[in-house]
Design a protein around this motif. Sequence first.
Motif, short mmCIF file in Angstrom:
data_model
loop_
_atom_site.label_atom_id
_atom_site.label_comp_id
_atom_site.label_asym_id
_atom_site.label_seq_id
_atom_site.Cartn_x
_atom_site.Cartn_y
_atom_site.Cartn_z
N ILE A 138 0.88 -1.17 0.00
CA ILE A 138 0.00 0.00 0.00
C ILE A 138 0.92 1.22 0.00
O ILE A 138 1.57 1.52 1.00
CB ILE A 138 -0.95 -0.01 1.21
N ILE A 139 0.99 1.88 -1.14
CA ILE A 139 1.93 2.98 -1.34
C ILE A 139 1.15 4.28 -1.44
O ILE A 139 0.32 4.44 -2.34
CB ILE A 139 2.77 2.75 -2.60
N ASN A 140 1.40 5.17 -0.49
CA ASN A 140 0.68 6.44 -0.43
C ASN A 140 -0.82 6.24 -0.53
O ASN A 140 -1.53 6.95 -1.23
CB ASN A 140 1.19 7.41 -1.51
N GLY A 141 -1.31 5.21 0.17
CA GLY A 141 -2.74 4.96 0.25
C GLY A 141 -3.35 4.11 -0.85
O GLY A 141 -4.54 3.83 -0.82
N GLU A 142 -2.54 3.69 -1.83
CA GLU A 142 -3.07 2.90 -2.94
C GLU A 142 -2.37 1.54 -3.02
O GLU A 142 -1.15 1.47 -2.95
CB GLU A 142 -2.86 3.63 -4.26
N GLU A 143 -3.15 0.48 -3.20
CA GLU A 143 -2.56 -0.86 -3.37
C GLU A 143 -1.86 -0.95 -4.71
O GLU A 143 -2.42 -0.54 -5.73
CB GLU A 143 -3.64 -1.94 -3.29
N GLN A 144 -0.64 -1.49 -4.69
CA GLN A 144 0.12 -1.70 -5.92
C GLN A 144 0.85 -3.02 -5.81
O GLN A 144 1.32 -3.39 -4.74
CB GLN A 144 1.14 -0.58 -6.14
N ASP A 145 0.95 -3.72 -6.94
CA ASP A 145 1.77 -4.93 -7.00
C ASP A 145 3.14 -4.54 -7.53
O ASP A 145 3.25 -4.02 -8.65
CB ASP A 145 1.12 -5.98 -7.90
N VAL A 146 4.16 -4.78 -6.71
CA VAL A 146 5.52 -4.37 -7.06
C VAL A 146 6.47 -5.49 -6.70
O VAL A 146 6.32 -6.15 -5.68
CB VAL A 146 5.91 -3.10 -6.28
N ALA A 147 7.46 -5.72 -7.57
CA ALA A 147 8.49 -6.71 -7.29
C ALA A 147 9.68 -6.00 -6.65
O ALA A 147 10.60 -5.59 -7.33
CB ALA A 147 8.92 -7.42 -8.57
N ALA A 148 9.63 -5.81 -5.34
CA ALA A 148 10.70 -5.15 -4.61
C ALA A 148 10.85 -5.82 -3.26
O ALA A 148 9.85 -6.06 -2.58
CB ALA A 148 10.40 -3.67 -4.44
N GLU A 149 12.07 -6.11 -2.89
CA GLU A 149 12.30 -6.77 -1.61
C GLU A 149 12.70 -5.80 -0.51
O GLU A 149 12.52 -6.10 0.66
CB GLU A 149 13.38 -7.84 -1.77
N THR A 150 13.27 -4.64 -0.90
CA THR A 150 13.67 -3.65 0.09
C THR A 150 13.06 -2.30 -0.27
O THR A 150 12.59 -2.08 -1.39
CB THR A 150 15.21 -3.48 0.15
N LEU A 151 13.11 -1.40 0.68
CA LEU A 151 12.58 -0.07 0.43
C LEU A 151 13.37 0.63 -0.67
O LEU A 151 12.79 1.30 -1.53
CB LEU A 151 12.60 0.75 1.72
N ALA A 193 18.69 -1.86 3.33
CA ALA A 193 18.60 -3.05 4.17
C ALA A 193 17.21 -3.22 4.80
O ALA A 193 17.00 -4.15 5.57
CB ALA A 193 19.65 -2.98 5.28
N PHE A 194 16.27 -2.35 4.45
CA PHE A 194 14.94 -2.40 5.06
C PHE A 194 14.03 -3.32 4.26
O PHE A 194 13.60 -2.96 3.15
CB PHE A 194 14.32 -1.00 5.16
N PRO A 195 13.71 -4.51 4.79
CA PRO A 195 12.88 -5.46 4.03
C PRO A 195 11.41 -5.05 4.03
O PRO A 195 10.91 -4.47 4.98
CB PRO A 195 13.07 -6.77 4.79
N LEU A 196 10.75 -5.38 2.94
CA LEU A 196 9.32 -5.11 2.83
C LEU A 196 8.54 -6.42 2.90
O LEU A 196 9.03 -7.47 2.48
CB LEU A 196 9.02 -4.42 1.50
N GLY A 197 7.34 -6.35 3.42
CA GLY A 197 6.47 -7.52 3.50
C GLY A 197 5.13 -7.19 2.84
O GLY A 197 4.77 -6.02 2.67
N ALA A 198 4.40 -8.23 2.49
CA ALA A 198 3.11 -8.04 1.84
C ALA A 198 2.20 -7.14 2.67
O ALA A 198 2.13 -7.27 3.89
CB ALA A 198 2.44 -9.39 1.61
N PHE A 199 1.56 -6.22 1.99
CA PHE A 199 0.60 -5.28 2.55
C PHE A 199 1.21 -4.28 3.54
O PHE A 199 0.48 -3.66 4.32
CB PHE A 199 -0.60 -6.00 3.16
#
Length: 65
Positions: free
Chosen positions: A4-17, A47-53
């Motif tokens: 959820i990026i700036n209030g909108e759901e997006q599908d992105v292939a990214a593991e870190t910020l 080094a900041f990992p991202l998780g679903a949602f």
Amino acid sequence: MTLIINGEEQDVAAETLADLLLALDYEGEWLATAVNGELVHREDRAAFPLGAFDRIEILSPMQGG
């Protein structure tokens, strides 16, 4: 992965910020980022990992008056 990026759901292939910012074409030293309400400093993004949602806020300064 769905984020959820700036209030909108997006599908992105990214593991870190840092990967996310690159994928979304955000550049510059003046960005402010937060994940799930916590500020993430520029030097910590790679080094900041991202998780679903995760909720990501990306703010950049605007000119004007």
